[in-house]
Design a protein around this motif. Structure first.
Motif, PDB file in Angstrom:
ATOM      1  N   LEU A  23      40.789  47.205  43.366  1.00  0.00           N
ATOM      2  CA  LEU A  23      41.543  47.812  44.566  1.00  0.00           C
ATOM      3  C   LEU A  23      43.165  47.157  44.651  1.00  0.00           C
ATOM      4  O   LEU A  23      43.834  47.931  45.064  1.00  0.00           O
ATOM      5  CB  LEU A  23      40.795  47.345  45.699  1.00  0.00           C
ATOM      6  CG  LEU A  23      39.538  48.033  46.227  1.00  0.00           C
ATOM      7  CD1 LEU A  23      38.957  47.265  47.350  1.00  0.00           C
ATOM      8  CD2 LEU A  23      39.791  49.352  46.614  1.00  0.00           C
ATOM      9  N   LEU A  24      43.343  45.931  44.339  1.00  0.00           N
ATOM     10  CA  LEU A  24      44.433  45.451  44.201  1.00  0.00           C
ATOM     11  C   LEU A  24      45.473  46.209  42.989  1.00  0.00           C
ATOM     12  O   LEU A  24      46.651  46.165  43.542  1.00  0.00           O
ATOM     13  CB  LEU A  24      44.347  43.900  43.780  1.00  0.00           C
ATOM     14  CG  LEU A  24      45.828  43.118  43.466  1.00  0.00           C
ATOM     15  CD1 LEU A  24      46.549  43.140  44.832  1.00  0.00           C
ATOM     16  CD2 LEU A  24      45.411  41.592  42.804  1.00  0.00           C
ATOM     17  N   GLN A  25      44.911  46.401  41.800  1.00  0.00           N
ATOM     18  CA  GLN A  25      45.598  47.244  41.040  1.00  0.00           C
ATOM     19  C   GLN A  25      45.939  48.577  41.481  1.00  0.00           C
ATOM     20  O   GLN A  25      47.023  49.271  41.430  1.00  0.00           O
ATOM     21  CB  GLN A  25      44.866  47.568  39.683  1.00  0.00           C
ATOM     22  CG  GLN A  25      44.351  46.145  39.069  1.00  0.00           C
ATOM     23  CD  GLN A  25      43.604  46.245  37.820  1.00  0.00           C
ATOM     24  OE1 GLN A  25      42.963  47.471  37.710  1.00  0.00           O
ATOM     25  NE2 GLN A  25      43.419  45.417  36.834  1.00  0.00           N
ATOM     26  N   ASP A  26      45.151  49.100  42.242  1.00  0.00           N
ATOM     27  CA  ASP A  26      45.313  50.588  43.085  1.00  0.00           C
ATOM     28  C   ASP A  26      46.517  50.399  43.960  1.00  0.00           C
ATOM     29  O   ASP A  26      47.302  51.162  44.120  1.00  0.00           O
ATOM     30  CB  ASP A  26      43.945  50.972  43.730  1.00  0.00           C
ATOM     31  CG  ASP A  26      42.988  51.559  42.808  1.00  0.00           C
ATOM     32  OD1 ASP A  26      43.288  51.673  41.681  1.00  0.00           O
ATOM     33  OD2 ASP A  26      41.845  51.690  43.233  1.00  0.00           O
ATOM     34  N   MET A  27      46.508  49.254  44.627  1.00  0.00           N
ATOM     35  CA  MET A  27      47.653  49.095  45.582  1.00  0.00           C
ATOM     36  C   MET A  27      48.955  49.157  45.055  1.00  0.00           C
ATOM     37  O   MET A  27      50.004  49.620  45.499  1.00  0.00           O
ATOM     38  CB  MET A  27      47.333  47.896  46.676  1.00  0.00           C
ATOM     39  CG  MET A  27      46.122  47.924  47.407  1.00  0.00           C
ATOM     40  SD  MET A  27      46.007  46.357  48.481  1.00  0.00           S
ATOM     41  CE  MET A  27      47.339  46.472  49.448  1.00  0.00           C
ATOM     42  N   ASP A  40      44.745  36.623  49.301  1.00  0.00           N
ATOM     43  CA  ASP A  40      43.626  35.530  49.587  1.00  0.00           C
ATOM     44  C   ASP A  40      42.266  36.247  49.359  1.00  0.00           C
ATOM     45  O   ASP A  40      41.227  35.689  48.892  1.00  0.00           O
ATOM     46  CB  ASP A  40      43.944  35.149  50.881  1.00  0.00           C
ATOM     47  CG  ASP A  40      45.102  33.745  50.653  1.00  0.00           C
ATOM     48  OD1 ASP A  40      45.321  33.555  49.790  1.00  0.00           O
ATOM     49  OD2 ASP A  40      45.648  33.710  51.691  1.00  0.00           O
ATOM     50  N   LEU A  41      42.263  37.787  50.030  1.00  0.00           N
ATOM     51  CA  LEU A  41      41.136  38.297  49.995  1.00  0.00           C
ATOM     52  C   LEU A  41      40.603  38.620  48.585  1.00  0.00           C
ATOM     53  O   LEU A  41      39.395  38.537  48.238  1.00  0.00           O
ATOM     54  CB  LEU A  41      41.116  39.590  50.787  1.00  0.00           C
ATOM     55  CG  LEU A  41      41.305  39.340  52.288  1.00  0.00           C
ATOM     56  CD1 LEU A  41      41.541  40.732  52.978  1.00  0.00           C
ATOM     57  CD2 LEU A  41      40.013  39.006  52.898  1.00  0.00           C
ATOM     58  N   ALA A  56      41.925  33.295  38.447  1.00  0.00           N
ATOM     59  CA  ALA A  56      42.866  32.895  37.811  1.00  0.00           C
ATOM     60  C   ALA A  56      44.033  33.766  37.396  1.00  0.00           C
ATOM     61  O   ALA A  56      45.242  33.309  37.852  1.00  0.00           O
ATOM     62  CB  ALA A  56      42.406  32.042  36.408  1.00  0.00           C
ATOM     63  N   THR A  57      43.598  35.003  37.252  1.00  0.00           N
ATOM     64  CA  THR A  57      44.616  36.166  36.774  1.00  0.00           C
ATOM     65  C   THR A  57      45.506  36.553  37.977  1.00  0.00           C
ATOM     66  O   THR A  57      46.571  36.404  37.970  1.00  0.00           O
ATOM     67  CB  THR A  57      44.079  37.332  36.116  1.00  0.00           C
ATOM     68  OG1 THR A  57      43.344  36.908  34.739  1.00  0.00           O
ATOM     69  CG2 THR A  57      44.865  38.488  35.697  1.00  0.00           C
ATOM     70  N   VAL A  58      44.601  36.485  39.136  1.00  0.00           N
ATOM     71  CA  VAL A  58      45.279  36.879  40.372  1.00  0.00           C
ATOM     72  C   VAL A  58      46.054  35.912  40.820  1.00  0.00           C
ATOM     73  O   VAL A  58      47.214  36.033  41.584  1.00  0.00           O
ATOM     74  CB  VAL A  58      44.061  37.538  41.487  1.00  0.00           C
ATOM     75  CG1 VAL A  58      44.633  37.554  42.941  1.00  0.00           C
ATOM     76  CG2 VAL A  58      43.375  38.638  40.944  1.00  0.00           C
ATOM     77  N   LEU A  59      45.641  34.529  40.843  1.00  0.00           N
ATOM     78  CA  LEU A  59      46.541  33.514  41.418  1.00  0.00           C
ATOM     79  C   LEU A  59      47.560  33.390  40.757  1.00  0.00           C
ATOM     80  O   LEU A  59      48.811  33.170  41.320  1.00  0.00           O
ATOM     81  CB  LEU A  59      45.677  32.123  41.170  1.00  0.00           C
ATOM     82  CG  LEU A  59      44.564  32.222  42.091  1.00  0.00           C
ATOM     83  CD1 LEU A  59      43.739  30.987  41.730  1.00  0.00           C
ATOM     84  CD2 LEU A  59      45.111  31.565  43.398  1.00  0.00           C
ATOM     85  N   ARG A  60      47.875  33.792  39.273  1.00  0.00           N
ATOM     86  CA  ARG A  60      49.036  33.928  38.698  1.00  0.00           C
ATOM     87  C   ARG A  60      49.855  34.905  38.909  1.00  0.00           C
ATOM     88  O   ARG A  60      50.936  34.847  38.952  1.00  0.00           O
ATOM     89  CB  ARG A  60      48.724  33.750  36.959  1.00  0.00           C
ATOM     90  CG  ARG A  60      47.980  32.611  36.544  1.00  0.00           C
ATOM     91  CD  ARG A  60      47.464  32.705  35.148  1.00  0.00           C
ATOM     92  NE  ARG A  60      48.456  32.252  34.199  1.00  0.00           N
ATOM     93  CZ  ARG A  60      48.291  32.235  33.046  1.00  0.00           C
ATOM     94  NH1 ARG A  60      47.296  32.695  32.149  1.00  0.00           N
ATOM     95  NH2 ARG A  60      49.470  32.131  32.153  1.00  0.00           N
ATOM     96  N   GLN A  61      49.342  36.212  39.257  1.00  0.00           N
ATOM     97  CA  GLN A  61      50.162  37.174  39.813  1.00  0.00           C
ATOM     98  C   GLN A  61      50.678  37.017  41.176  1.00  0.00           C
ATOM     99  O   GLN A  61      51.813  37.135  41.214  1.00  0.00           O
ATOM    100  CB  GLN A  61      49.056  38.582  40.072  1.00  0.00           C
ATOM    101  CG  GLN A  61      48.638  39.261  38.774  1.00  0.00           C
ATOM    102  CD  GLN A  61      47.963  40.331  39.072  1.00  0.00           C
ATOM    103  OE1 GLN A  61      46.488  40.491  39.166  1.00  0.00           O
ATOM    104  NE2 GLN A  61      48.297  41.252  39.916  1.00  0.00           N
TER     105      GLN A  61
END
Length: 354
Positions: A23-27, A40-41, A56-61
């Motif tokens: 979903l994050l990638q879609d956004m 955070d979600l 970890a990947t999302v936190l780095r993003q």
């Protein structure tokens, strides 16, 4: 954004980390603004589903997008992601996160080092693994040395030696710094036998000693009431090609003065000066008290004058010696001045200490 956040909240409740990441990638593909609450979600969904590499990947993003995540959250996710990468041999991913942790100055545990090294080994990159293993040893050694030194300063020699033993039980060979720290801990408690046993291991392992090694051993003899052995050790030290320093002589002079051997104390004091070694304040205090024991009042006055220019605090016993010396050599005015400067250091005119 609101609709996506509602969907992401459902993913978090349902522990659907991979769905949240999608979903994050879609956004991002649709150009929809991503705020901290959204990140955070997504991270929460990954955490609840224990998908630590994705977390970890999302936190780095987040950080790359200018939304700095909380350090504690990053640290935990990074460590667990490295552990998963270690199991699968994904050494590039593990190493990338590890270098990021280093750059951010996150606390690194031995487990993290081990997991990165194992990831490199399992991924077929032995050269990289060797570098990380070496880093791990240095990191662990520094940690143990710090702990040993702390116990030593507190006079807890048994705890210091226990830590020294744990270092070896964990499969590490103590370096010279670790052994020196353990010897210094023994010295502070006068445990010269334990210090000597550690020194023997230095010889057995053919490590090159330094002035700290020998001064720690010599000091352990002094504090353990073995002044003659300490004097003999000075010759052992010199036979190893190690020149004594001010701390070496300080230990010997303090030991000689404490035993009432003022002639030896002053002989050592003269020796160090002849060698061009400048005494520090504590060493000069011991020399002054030795001169007092020998009733060398002129020398007391001379050394005390030099000492006044060297240090801010001077022990009461040394002040008392200076007052007695001034009175003995006819410097009554200075004696009175010193008495007024340090009232109470003398209990009577005969120089008895309180």
């Amino acid at each position: 954004t609101t609709i996506y956040n509602m969907a992401l909240a459902a993913c978090e409740r349902g522990r659907q980390g991979s769905r949240a990441v999608q979903l994050l990638q879609d956004m991002e593909m649709d150009g929809i603004p991503v705020y901290r609450s959204t990140y955070d979600l997504v991270v929460g969904s990954c955490e609840r589903s224990q998908d630590w590499p994705s977390a970890a990947t999302v936190l780095r993003q987040m950080e790359a997008a200018g939304v700095p995540p909380k350090q504690n959250r990053c640290q935990r996710a990074y460590q667990l992601a490295v552990e998963e990468y270690s199991d699968t041999g994904q050494w590039r991913e593990a190493l990338s996160i590890f270098r990021d942790m280093e750059a951010k100055h996150f606390p690194l545990t031995a487990i993290t080092y081990r997991n990165v090294a194992l990831a490199c080994e399992r991924g077929g990159n032995q050269d990289c693994a060797d570098v990380v293993w070496e880093q791990m040893e240095l990191h662990t050694m520094r940690k143990y040395v710090k702990e040993i030194s702390a116990f030593g300063r507190q006079g807890e020699w048994e705890w210091a030696l226990d830590t020294f033993q744990r270092l070896q039980d964990d499969g590490f060979v103590p370096n010279l710094q670790a052994r020196n720290s353990a010897m210094q801990a023994c010295r502070k408690s006068g445990m010269w036998e334990a210090a000597l046993a550690i020194f023997d291991t230095i010889r057995e392992d053919k490590l090159e000693t330094n002035v700290i090694t020998h001064t720690s051993m010599l000091g352990a003899f002094v504090d353990g009431g073995q002044l003659n052995s300490a004097l003999d050790w000075l010759r052992v030290m010199e036979s190893d090609g190690i020149k004594p320093n001010d701390l070496t002589y300080r230990a010997l002079i303090l030991g000689a003065q404490a035993e009432g051997n003022w002639t030896l104390a002053l002989s050592l004091f003269d020796e160090m000066r002849q060698k061009g070694i400048k005494p520090d304040g504590k060493t000069m205090e011991a020399a002054i008290l030795a001169c007092q024991d020998g009733e060398l009042w002129g020398a007391v006055v001379e050394l005390f004058t030099e000492l006044m220019d060297k240090r801010q605090f001077i022990h009461d016993r040394v002040f008392a010696a200076a007052i007695r010396a001034c009175e003995a050599v006819g410097k009554a005015g200075w004696a009175e001045q010193l008495r007024n400067e340090r009232p109470g250091c003398l209990s009577s005119r005969d120089g008895a200490l309180e």
